[in-house]
Enzyme design. Sequence first.
Site, short mmCIF file in Angstrom:
data_model
loop_
_atom_site.label_atom_id
_atom_site.label_comp_id
_atom_site.label_asym_id
_atom_site.label_seq_id
_atom_site.Cartn_x
_atom_site.Cartn_y
_atom_site.Cartn_z
NE ARG A 99 -3.91 -1.88 2.58
CZ ARG A 99 -3.88 -3.08 3.09
NH1 ARG A 99 -2.76 -3.53 3.62
NH2 ARG A 99 -4.94 -3.85 3.09
CG ASP A 159 -6.88 -5.01 9.36
OD1 ASP A 159 -6.38 -5.76 8.52
OD2 ASP A 159 -6.88 -3.77 9.26
NE ARG A 162 -9.32 -9.31 5.63
CZ ARG A 162 -8.75 -8.34 4.93
NH1 ARG A 162 -7.83 -7.58 5.48
NH2 ARG A 162 -9.09 -8.12 3.68
CG HIS A 186 -6.17 -1.24 6.77
ND1 HIS A 186 -6.60 -2.51 7.05
CD2 HIS A 186 -6.50 -1.03 5.46
CE1 HIS A 186 -7.17 -3.04 5.98
NE2 HIS A 186 -7.11 -2.16 5.00
#
Length: 325
Positions: A99, A159, A162, A186
């Site tokens: 990212r 997250d 998850r 993140h």
Amino acid sequence: MKPLEGFEKPRFPKISVVGAGQVGTAICAMLLVRNITKYVVVLDVNYELAKAEALDFQHGSVFMGDPRIVPCGDGSHAIDSDVIIITAGARPSDKDRSRLTVMHKTVEILKDVVPKMVKLSPKAIYIVVSNPADVMTYAVQQIGKLPKHRCFTTGCHLDSVRFRNFIARRFQLPPSQVEGYVIGEHGSSAVPVWSSVSIGGIRLSHVVKDLACGDDPENWSEINEQVITGGLSVAKTKGYTNWAVALTCADIVQALCGGKGKIASVGTDMKGLYGFKESVVLSLPCLVTSGGISHVFQLPLTDVEKGKLQASADTLMEAQCSLKL
């Protein structure tokens, strides 16, 4: 037909989604299918793409309660939006899916987009999904001079979901019955907070010895890696992730528009918390309400977790400082 004198049509929340790519379109779909709003603006510099996506939704609008779906290329239809979701940005290459590598290109896009949006909708709540989400949220706050409670990212909310999902699989339980948060970036330095995980009101750390650390005979620590690489494993095959991100974003928008609010691990400037002396955007559990973020909760972290959170903040600070704003 003329309405009766004095009649005023009720105003539905107006939500503008900036970027009609895979993520932006999926977010539009979730907002509409979940009946969170009846007024969506699909905004993209490629107006023909925005028009095609909006038309595709309009063709099936009878199945979604007849919402209003408006395409836009110059931002004009986004005026007076209640919520603006920013998904626009550069995409990682096939060789490097980090990212952070695309952030400089994305910042240049945001420099053009954000001032226009703020001028058109100065009172809107801005949700940043563009990657890397934490650093781009810092950029949007700085570019748009937006208060941190009205400009934030979905951050580690996904997250955290998850995290709960992987734990629930171990116990063969619905993920909704597991409480737990991931905080920090993140991204690769995200911090699963094992010390606060609970199931049925029972702290998991009270039951499992050396939970995700030490000898860890049951190998709980593998979940840390699964949380961090969850998105990458999907993108490796698909080339992108969109559905889970869209559901996460829709969940936050529902908290904004639904009136009840929600505690979620979302990211904004956390200066002053956990000893952070400088502005740094990262995720912590926050109460998201109709006005944006009203409260931030400081979890009782262990010394190890505090160290990991500081390391995550240092990573993000370095990225923020490299931005050319």
